[in-house]
Design a protein around this motif. Structure first.
Motif, PDB file in Angstrom:
ATOM      1  N   UNK A 152       0.911  -1.457  -0.532  1.00  0.00           N
ATOM      2  CA  UNK A 152      -0.241   0.040  -0.135  1.00  0.00           C
ATOM      3  C   UNK A 152       0.918   1.405   0.123  1.00  0.00           C
ATOM      4  N   UNK A 153       1.157   2.206   0.848  1.00  0.00           N
ATOM      5  CA  UNK A 153       1.270   3.401   0.973  1.00  0.00           C
ATOM      6  C   UNK A 153       2.699   3.981   2.247  1.00  0.00           C
ATOM      7  N   UNK A 154       2.406   2.193   3.230  1.00  0.00           N
ATOM      8  CA  UNK A 154       2.378   2.089   3.727  1.00  0.00           C
ATOM      9  C   UNK A 154       4.160   1.056   4.398  1.00  0.00           C
ATOM     10  N   UNK A 155       4.530   0.864   3.159  1.00  0.00           N
ATOM     11  CA  UNK A 155       5.814   0.218   3.076  1.00  0.00           C
ATOM     12  C   UNK A 155       6.369   0.193   1.880  1.00  0.00           C
ATOM     13  N   UNK A 156       6.331   1.425   0.940  1.00  0.00           N
ATOM     14  CA  UNK A 156       6.563   1.656  -0.429  1.00  0.00           C
ATOM     15  C   UNK A 156       8.364   1.952  -0.457  1.00  0.00           C
ATOM     16  N   UNK A 157       8.395   2.697   0.585  1.00  0.00           N
ATOM     17  CA  UNK A 157       9.980   2.792   1.300  1.00  0.00           C
ATOM     18  C   UNK A 157      10.895   1.921   1.439  1.00  0.00           C
ATOM     19  N   UNK A 158      10.403   0.820   1.725  1.00  0.00           N
ATOM     20  CA  UNK A 158      11.340  -0.373   2.037  1.00  0.00           C
ATOM     21  C   UNK A 158      11.011  -1.582   0.240  1.00  0.00           C
ATOM     22  N   UNK A 159      10.041  -1.137  -0.643  1.00  0.00           N
ATOM     23  CA  UNK A 159       9.980  -2.296  -1.474  1.00  0.00           C
ATOM     24  C   UNK A 159      10.877  -2.570  -2.037  1.00  0.00           C
ATOM     25  N   UNK A 160      11.700  -1.387  -3.176  1.00  0.00           N
ATOM     26  CA  UNK A 160      12.557  -1.760  -3.724  1.00  0.00           C
ATOM     27  C   UNK A 160      14.058  -2.071  -3.164  1.00  0.00           C
ATOM     28  N   UNK A 161      14.172  -1.931  -1.938  1.00  0.00           N
ATOM     29  CA  UNK A 161      15.251  -2.642  -0.936  1.00  0.00           C
ATOM     30  C   UNK A 161      14.815  -3.752  -0.837  1.00  0.00           C
ATOM     31  N   UNK A 162      13.234  -4.381  -0.343  1.00  0.00           N
ATOM     32  CA  UNK A 162      13.195  -5.052  -0.830  1.00  0.00           C
ATOM     33  C   UNK A 162      13.710  -6.599  -1.224  1.00  0.00           C
ATOM     34  N   UNK A 163      12.828  -5.887  -2.627  1.00  0.00           N
ATOM     35  CA  UNK A 163      13.005  -6.785  -3.736  1.00  0.00           C
ATOM     36  C   UNK A 163      13.959  -6.640  -4.936  1.00  0.00           C
ATOM     37  N   UNK A 164      15.141  -6.276  -4.593  1.00  0.00           N
ATOM     38  CA  UNK A 164      16.392  -5.239  -5.356  1.00  0.00           C
ATOM     39  C   UNK A 164      15.783  -4.789  -7.127  1.00  0.00           C
ATOM     40  N   UNK A 165      16.036  -4.389  -7.740  1.00  0.00           N
ATOM     41  CA  UNK A 165      15.388  -3.827  -8.805  1.00  0.00           C
ATOM     42  C   UNK A 165      15.287  -4.194 -10.084  1.00  0.00           C
TER      43      UNK A 165
END
Lengths: 459, 459
Positions: free
Chosen positions: A420-433
């Motif tokens: 959602x909005x809550x974890x956007x900032x962690x998303x790319x870091x967690x999954x990679x580009x």
């Protein structure tokens, strides 16, 4: 802003009474189950058929108007907030249970059916839909599929995707498509049903779902166990599962919640207890008895301070009410609650709880821990106030610490609440580009004008 | 044809001994578990690491060389046949079981691990991987995931996707990506793990998989029931499931197979019997006893000619050997067998069987019916000879009739075998143009040069 002519077109599609733009209505649809974001839409519409949804999407797509789907609005990651305005497409008038097939153990339901109503109808046939998010009183099927809802029963029964056989979806470009089917075994091309499940409303509007449902087990039993040390509780979870017993539910409540329970509706829990586990076993009566005995024995032999099998269903209900009231108690105690949803391999639960306590001390914050110990899905909740900038900044730091710890322990960002909005900032870091870009490219393919719940997941 | 310089590059990546081009080797890798297609590759390569797979894919992508992934070659829809030549990427040297996590009930395995070896290792820890395709002696994990393998245990335990938590995949463009994780609850963006599951090797090379595994149930029991009318057998399946008992397996064998069993290893089945059902129940001993009694009672009260609970595990094994030998007996009786894999809502099994008999008479062909009655997944097999053109044409007509009947009965093209080469001509008709195009667009996105197992599913 939506132009007057588009509003007229929406009214032509739906009738005047199902296109709302009054200020107080827009306010009502500006928030969801989270406590940190609000944004008003320009209009709220209530379609009754997939054809109407299709016409709305074609119109929105032609005019590049954002569309945010919404059912009961119980989302806990900001997913149903129309952050870019536009249209909130509310599914609550598509609320028909179309078919319950007792012979094949399947059910066909429209997207706006409330989970509790679905289960009430199923129960009349001796059936149930196992995923049991705590929002069941209001959450609707569309959101349950779009978020791949879980709940306490996940440890034995898995999550929504394990029950999803087929979908009717309206694409952002307006086509109505049928995915999957009515059988568990189905390998006909790519599994697009699963692509829409957990897509958080960003790929299309789910209008109908076909589910596998289960027969209600003939017996169940609840056991409450009290621990002086939460790490011992965590070990007990592992020992029970390793013994071959798979309870339907294993829920954990921490010391903070034990105190709140004793204040609100006392169960006689000792104030100094560090954690409580509530187990439920279900199945054939003979097996339930034996499994319950095994859990009681394991807990008593391995460090539980006290073990209380519920004497009857009444007492079991009291135990479960205490658990269900958990989030309400937490949200009642602070203006803003950051309710985490990290999930770790369950053997790592004690380590994650230790980390939460460390962060609580480090940032001088209350962090309450409860959740689904049986499947490693914990909900550490950080109590804060978004208006107190300094406090809120510390709370956000603590959340970052919790997420980092979960990832280090082999876990994931979100078990059942979504990004959602809550974890956007962690998303790319967690999954990679590479993986993030692959998802974004699929999104562009399906929704070329980015009108479908824009601003979520990775933006 | 692959150029000499590309072969040298492949040898540089893998070493000379793992790049094979000898004619007799190419012939060995020209077919799979089907009996109607063959096509030789230009080279067969045996990578040992994901990095080597990545280097191979980059090379193939740069030179637009088709790559067909292959494990044990047990595919039954033509999926592992290199119809456009190029490289067969054989995964059998990536055969390490990397981790069995007894505490979290998960296992990490490389793609080339044979299912039987995986289950043998799991059994030493009291665990098992429930999906049980009949090819378990040779089928490898990569294919099991890429085909979303099922088997008899589907009725209680579901199929591969219900156990798949995470994947390592090498994309056609060479990137190595990690998808999913180690927890059942995991909602972090789109569920790409499920996109690769059942993608039939057309989206990338699966190099590693993370599975949820189960504890071996402490007890099981087998019951064989004999029927004078296959429709009564079908109704018995429904009655058992409606009673709340979910057997691990419910298998059906028809009169043709009953005769073959009596010829090969007699169980004393009456030659005039129309169908046999074999039930297996598993779980806690007390529950197993009670469930077995229930099945026996239902069958005896509802038209079974005879019901035989297996006296011991020896007799149970004999019943299951008869079932397992089914396909071998069928394939041994005709030069070409069109082994169908349609799946219908299980209440429609009697209707589907009636249709098969009608088609058998209409086209004057032998059609043998067996399969997984518990989940509606039947394998009607049409006995024919591809070299007898007129006979084969009739057989193909009969297959069309079976598929049309299944779709009319609310079923799907394929339950567990996949589309491969076998069902391409029915694919677009079954899914419609919008969904087919959506899948093809996803394929183009992931594999822009169409090098990954080309010629399958929709071509």
């Amino acid at each position: 802003m939506i132009s007057e002519s588009v509003l007229v077109e929406l009214q032509n599609i739906l009738g005047r009474e199902d296109v709302l733009t009054a200020r107080e209505i827009l306010k009502t649809y500006s928030y969801d189950g989270t406590s940190q974001w609000t944004h008003e839409p320009d209009a709220v519409v209530f379609p009754r058929t997939a054809e109407q949804v299709s016409a709305i999407m074609k119109l929105a797509n032609a005019h590049r108007i954002p569309v945010t789907p919404r059912g009961g609005g119980t989302n806990v990651s900001g997913g149903s907030i129309p952050v870019l305005g536009g249209i909130v497409l509310c599914t609550t008038k598509m609320d028909k249970i179309l078919n319950i097939d007792r012979e094949n153990f399947t059910a066909t339901v429209e997207c706006g059916v409330v989970l509790m109503n679905f289960n009430t109808r199923l129960a009349a046939e001796g059936l149930f839909f196992p995923p049991d998010p705590q929002s069941f009183l209001a959450a609707t099927i569309g959101g349950i599929v779009a978020e791949n809802a879980g709940g306490p029963a996940g440890v034995k029964y898995g999550v929504t995707k394990q029950y999803l056989l087929g979908l009717e979806v309206v694409l952002p470009t307006g086509e109505i498509i049928q995915l999957g089917g009515r059988t568990v075994k189905n390998v006909v091309g790519y599994d697009l049903t699963m692509l829409f499940c957990s897509s958080e409303g960003t790929l299309g509007i789910i209008t109908k779902a076909e589910f596998k449902v289960n027969a209600i087990p003939p017996a169940k039993k609840t056991i409450l166990a009290i621990y002086d040390d939460v790490a011992v509780a965590g070990e007990n979870v592992s020992l029970v599962l390793k013994s071959g017993v798979t309870p339907a539910k294993i829920e954990l409540l921490d010391n903070w919640l034990i105190h709140r329970i004793e204040e609100a509706s006392p169960l006689g829990l000792p104030g100094e207890a560090d954690a409580v586990l509530i187990f439920e076993v279900d199945g054939m009566a003979e097996a339930v008895e034996k499994e319950a005995d095994k859990i009681i024995e394991i807990a008593r032999m391995n460090g539980a301070r006290e073990v209380r099998p519920a004497r009857d269903q009444d007492e079991a209900n009291r135990f479960w009410m205490a658990r269900r009231a958990g989030f309400a108690m937490i949200f009642g105690r602070a203006p803003t609650v950051l309710a985490e949803d990290v999930t770790v391999p369950r053997g790592q639960i004690p380590a994650l709880i230790r980390k939460c306590r460390e962060l609580s001390r480090k940032y001088d914050l209350e962090i309450v821990v409860m959740g689904h110990a049986g499947d490693g899905n914990l909900h550490p909740s950080v109590l804060t106030d978004i208006k107190d900038r300094e406090h809120f900044a510390r709370a956000e730091k603590a959340v970052e610490g919790i997420i980092e710890a979960a990832l280090e322990l082999g876990g994931v960002l979100s078990g059942e609440h979504g990004i959602g909005l809550e974890k956007q900032r962690f998303f790319r870091r967690a999954l990679g580009p590479t993986v993030t870009d692959l998802m974004k490219n699929i999104k562009s393919l399906v929704d070329p004008n980015n009108i479908m719940n824009p601003g979520k997941i990775w933006d």
